[in-house]
Design an enzyme around this catalytic site. Structure first.
Site, PDB file in Angstrom:
ATOM      1  N   GLY A  49     -99.443 -55.427 -82.216  1.00  0.00           N
ATOM      2  CA  GLY A  49    -100.063 -53.901 -82.401  1.00  0.00           C
ATOM      3  C   GLY A  49    -100.944 -53.923 -83.309  1.00  0.00           C
ATOM      4  O   GLY A  49    -100.968 -54.860 -83.788  1.00  0.00           O
ATOM      5  N   GLN A  54    -105.313 -52.397 -91.393  1.00  0.00           N
ATOM      6  CA  GLN A  54    -105.284 -53.460 -91.070  1.00  0.00           C
ATOM      7  C   GLN A  54    -106.716 -54.188 -91.036  1.00  0.00           C
ATOM      8  O   GLN A  54    -107.177 -55.062 -91.045  1.00  0.00           O
ATOM      9  CB  GLN A  54    -104.703 -54.479 -89.807  1.00  0.00           C
ATOM     10  CG  GLN A  54    -102.624 -54.314 -90.531  1.00  0.00           C
ATOM     11  CD  GLN A  54    -101.989 -54.698 -89.530  1.00  0.00           C
ATOM     12  OE1 GLN A  54    -101.895 -54.370 -88.186  1.00  0.00           O
ATOM     13  NE2 GLN A  54    -101.570 -56.220 -89.053  1.00  0.00           N
ATOM     14  N   CYS A 102     -97.346 -60.824 -88.286  1.00  0.00           N
ATOM     15  CA  CYS A 102     -98.317 -59.848 -88.446  1.00  0.00           C
ATOM     16  C   CYS A 102     -99.638 -60.309 -88.376  1.00  0.00           C
ATOM     17  O   CYS A 102     -99.883 -61.104 -88.989  1.00  0.00           O
ATOM     18  CB  CYS A 102     -97.522 -58.618 -89.957  1.00  0.00           C
ATOM     19  SG  CYS A 102     -98.840 -58.172 -89.806  1.00  0.00           S
ATOM     20  N   LEU A 103    -100.688 -59.754 -87.815  1.00  0.00           N
ATOM     21  CA  LEU A 103    -102.000 -60.331 -87.766  1.00  0.00           C
ATOM     22  C   LEU A 103    -102.518 -60.453 -89.333  1.00  0.00           C
ATOM     23  O   LEU A 103    -102.972 -61.571 -89.925  1.00  0.00           O
ATOM     24  CB  LEU A 103    -102.752 -59.650 -86.891  1.00  0.00           C
ATOM     25  CG  LEU A 103    -102.747 -60.350 -85.461  1.00  0.00           C
ATOM     26  CD1 LEU A 103    -103.865 -58.431 -84.417  1.00  0.00           C
ATOM     27  CD2 LEU A 103    -102.874 -60.746 -85.603  1.00  0.00           C
ATOM     28  N   HIS A 144     -92.690 -51.049 -86.963  1.00  0.00           N
ATOM     29  CA  HIS A 144     -93.558 -52.154 -87.796  1.00  0.00           C
ATOM     30  C   HIS A 144     -94.780 -51.478 -88.015  1.00  0.00           C
ATOM     31  O   HIS A 144     -95.878 -51.147 -88.981  1.00  0.00           O
ATOM     32  CB  HIS A 144     -93.686 -53.582 -86.895  1.00  0.00           C
ATOM     33  CG  HIS A 144     -94.763 -53.793 -87.314  1.00  0.00           C
ATOM     34  ND1 HIS A 144     -94.365 -55.791 -88.216  1.00  0.00           N
ATOM     35  CD2 HIS A 144     -96.102 -53.949 -87.515  1.00  0.00           C
ATOM     36  CE1 HIS A 144     -95.454 -56.481 -88.007  1.00  0.00           C
ATOM     37  NE2 HIS A 144     -96.265 -55.888 -88.306  1.00  0.00           N
ATOM     38  N   GLU A 145     -95.876 -50.964 -86.496  1.00  0.00           N
ATOM     39  CA  GLU A 145     -96.829 -50.051 -87.030  1.00  0.00           C
ATOM     40  C   GLU A 145     -97.614 -49.304 -88.043  1.00  0.00           C
ATOM     41  O   GLU A 145     -98.088 -48.943 -88.774  1.00  0.00           O
ATOM     42  CB  GLU A 145     -97.366 -49.990 -86.197  1.00  0.00           C
ATOM     43  CG  GLU A 145     -98.175 -51.267 -84.696  1.00  0.00           C
ATOM     44  CD  GLU A 145     -98.273 -52.081 -85.633  1.00  0.00           C
ATOM     45  OE1 GLU A 145     -99.504 -52.250 -86.688  1.00  0.00           O
ATOM     46  OE2 GLU A 145     -97.492 -53.655 -85.005  1.00  0.00           O
ATOM     47  N   HIS A 148     -97.011 -49.572 -91.579  1.00  0.00           N
ATOM     48  CA  HIS A 148     -98.480 -50.669 -92.246  1.00  0.00           C
ATOM     49  C   HIS A 148     -99.007 -49.212 -92.556  1.00  0.00           C
ATOM     50  O   HIS A 148    -100.421 -48.929 -93.748  1.00  0.00           O
ATOM     51  CB  HIS A 148     -99.176 -51.135 -91.062  1.00  0.00           C
ATOM     52  CG  HIS A 148     -99.331 -52.832 -90.662  1.00  0.00           C
ATOM     53  ND1 HIS A 148     -99.398 -53.256 -92.108  1.00  0.00           N
ATOM     54  CD2 HIS A 148     -99.185 -53.381 -89.569  1.00  0.00           C
ATOM     55  CE1 HIS A 148     -98.807 -54.593 -91.813  1.00  0.00           C
ATOM     56  NE2 HIS A 148     -99.186 -54.813 -90.445  1.00  0.00           N
TER      57      HIS A 148
HETATM   58 ZN   LIG Z   1     -98.150 -56.437 -88.768  1.00  0.00          ZN
END
Ligand SMILES: [Zn+2]
Length: 182
Positions: A49, A54, A102-103, A144-145, A148
């Protein structure tokens, strides 16, 4: 379409609360192009995701998709889902711990507790309301998303940091997979 630059931990945009998106803004060609870029960037970096903050854009938009992802080889399939202005409600008090990455926290993994079932209310990319019940891995990725969008990263959700691992050490010591160079 374009691959967008991903903000890493320490960039203040990751700690901001993202702004809701109006229907008018969402229907603009610019916003639709941005959503395409968000999807393309998620796929380029094998993310499960990706949330707009991000990529340095503090708006309540996130995308999710999992199909044969090399970063998550065991993960079940999740269809492409575009999430705008989400409200996430836990449907159980039960949580389960599992590995997340996580990216924006490159090359790390950690065990994160998440609710095993959540209700997701949001808009899709065309502004249509979505109201779905999700479980397990899908519910985990949604949590998770959408975190953010509230300036929260998975590290904040960990009960303790002892499982926090660099990916190479994680593969060796937590998954029992030895590196090829070993
Ligand atoms: Zn993440």
């Amino acid at each position: 379409m374009a691959i967008l630059k991903v903000a890493r931990l320490g960039h203040p945009v990751l700690r901001q609360r993202a702004q809701p998106v109006s229907l008018e803004a969402l229907s603009s060609a610019e916003a639709q192009r941005f959503i395409d870029d968000l999807i393309e960037t998620m796929r380029e970096y094998d993310g499960a995701g990706l949330a707009a903050p991000q990529v340095h854009r503090p708006e309540q938009i996130a995308v999710i998709e999992v199909q044969a992802n090399p970063r998550y080889p065991q993960a079940p399939h999740i269809p492409l889902t575009v999430i705008v202005n989400p409200v996430v409600t836990p449907l159980t008090e039960e949580t389960e711990e599992d590995w997340e990455g996580c990216l924006s926290v490159p090359d790390m993994r950690g065990m994160v507790p998440r609710y095993t079932a959540v209700r997701l209310e949001c808009l899709d990319r065309s502004g249509q309301p979505v109201d779905i019940v999700t479980k397990d891995f899908f519910a985990r990725v949604i949590q998770h998303e959408t975190d953010h969008l509230n300036g929260i990263v998975y590290l904040d959700r960990m009960r303790d940091l002892t499982t926090l691992s660099h990916i190479a050490e994680w593969q060796k010591h937590w998954l029992g997979i030895r590196e090829q160079s070993d």
